[in-house]
Design a protein around this motif. Structure first.
Motif, PDB file in Angstrom:
ATOM      1  N   ILE A 120       0.847  -1.200   0.000  1.00 44.84           N
ATOM      2  CA  ILE A 120       0.000   0.000   0.000  1.00 44.84           C
ATOM      3  C   ILE A 120       0.884   1.253   0.000  1.00 44.84           C
ATOM      4  O   ILE A 120       0.677   2.169  -0.787  1.00 44.84           O
ATOM      5  N   ASP A 121       1.893   1.282   0.865  1.00 44.59           N
ATOM      6  CA  ASP A 121       2.799   2.431   0.904  1.00 44.59           C
ATOM      7  C   ASP A 121       3.633   2.528  -0.367  1.00 44.59           C
ATOM      8  O   ASP A 121       3.916   3.627  -0.841  1.00 44.59           O
ATOM      9  N   LEU A 122       4.014   1.388  -0.938  1.00 43.89           N
ATOM     10  CA  LEU A 122       4.741   1.408  -2.214  1.00 43.89           C
ATOM     11  C   LEU A 122       3.875   2.026  -3.313  1.00 43.89           C
ATOM     12  O   LEU A 122       4.341   2.861  -4.093  1.00 43.89           O
ATOM     13  N   ALA A 123       2.616   1.622  -3.363  1.00 45.03           N
ATOM     14  CA  ALA A 123       1.706   2.152  -4.388  1.00 45.03           C
ATOM     15  C   ALA A 123       1.476   3.650  -4.187  1.00 45.03           C
ATOM     16  O   ALA A 123       1.426   4.416  -5.158  1.00 45.03           O
ATOM     17  N   ILE A 124       1.363   4.089  -2.939  1.00 45.89           N
ATOM     18  CA  ILE A 124       1.180   5.516  -2.668  1.00 45.89           C
ATOM     19  C   ILE A 124       2.404   6.296  -3.120  1.00 45.89           C
ATOM     20  O   ILE A 124       2.298   7.326  -3.791  1.00 45.89           O
ATOM     21  N   ASN A 125       3.593   5.807  -2.761  1.00 49.82           N
ATOM     22  CA  ASN A 125       4.819   6.496  -3.169  1.00 49.82           C
ATOM     23  C   ASN A 125       4.945   6.557  -4.683  1.00 49.82           C
ATOM     24  O   ASN A 125       5.333   7.590  -5.239  1.00 49.82           O
ATOM     25  N   LYS A 126       4.626   5.454  -5.359  1.00 52.54           N
ATOM     26  CA  LYS A 126       4.717   5.444  -6.822  1.00 52.54           C
ATOM     27  C   LYS A 126       3.691   6.391  -7.426  1.00 52.54           C
ATOM     28  O   LYS A 126       3.964   7.080  -8.401  1.00 52.54           O
ATOM     29  N   THR A 127       2.506   6.455  -6.832  1.00 56.33           N
ATOM     30  CA  THR A 127       1.482   7.383  -7.313  1.00 56.33           C
ATOM     31  C   THR A 127       1.965   8.819  -7.186  1.00 56.33           C
ATOM     32  O   THR A 127       1.798   9.628  -8.104  1.00 56.33           O
TER      33      THR A 127
END
Length: 171
Positions: A120-127
């Motif tokens: 979830i945090d990886l996806a947020i950072n990539k977003t």
């Protein structure tokens, strides 16, 4: 497979030194799935403080050198170290970086990587990184698309001044 054999060797060497405050992050962790089609050029280890970056780099570089790896520092400053690690004909870049200790979810334990930033945090950072760029890349990560979709809403919650329309407009 998203990791080269050499990157897998490095992760195995360094897995014991990973912890909830020293974890694999970045595109490599996002693409960690064996079904991924993207190979990463680097490994990024994030840490909760600049001091932790320094201690993790010291311990990791000692382990790498003990395993006959060459560690060439490219950039070193408080809270960030970038090096090229090589052995024989293999090489990869490794970053040790200070990241916020604040996350939506705790890092997760992984047999190969030690600890990884939660997806979830990886996806947020990539977003956040893709805002204003090719957001479709996020959808082709090889991970769970639902987690990536939720990231848009979480980013909007984290950065209320951004409107969700800005994040999904085509480049």
């Amino acid at each position: 497979m998203p990791l080269t054999d050499f990157q897998r060797t490095i992760l195995a060497l360094l897995a014991e030194t990973r912890s909830p405050d020293s974890y694999l992050a970045g595109g490599t962790a996002l693409q960690f799935s064996p079904n991924s089609t993207r190979f990463s050029k680097d490994l990024v280890f994030c840490h909760d403080s600049a001091e932790r970056v320094a201690s993790a780099y010291a311990e990791d570089s000692d382990r790498l050198r003990a395993a006959a790896c060459n560690v060439e520092v490219i950039l070193s400053q408080p809270g960030f170290v970038r090096a090229v690690v090589s052995r024989d004909d293999n090489a990869t870049r490794i970053d040790w970086a200070h990241d916020s200790a604040w996350r939506f979810m705790p890092p997760v334990r992984d047999e190969l990587g030690g600890f990884l930033k939660h997806e979830i945090d990886l996806a947020i950072n990539k977003t956040l990184a893709l805002a204003g760029r090719d957001v479709a890349t996020l959808w082709r990560t090889g991970r769970r698309p639902a987690a990536a979709g939720r990231a848009f809403g979480l980013v909007a919650a984290r950065l209320p001044r951004w409107r969700s329309q800005i994040l999904v407009q085509p480049g």
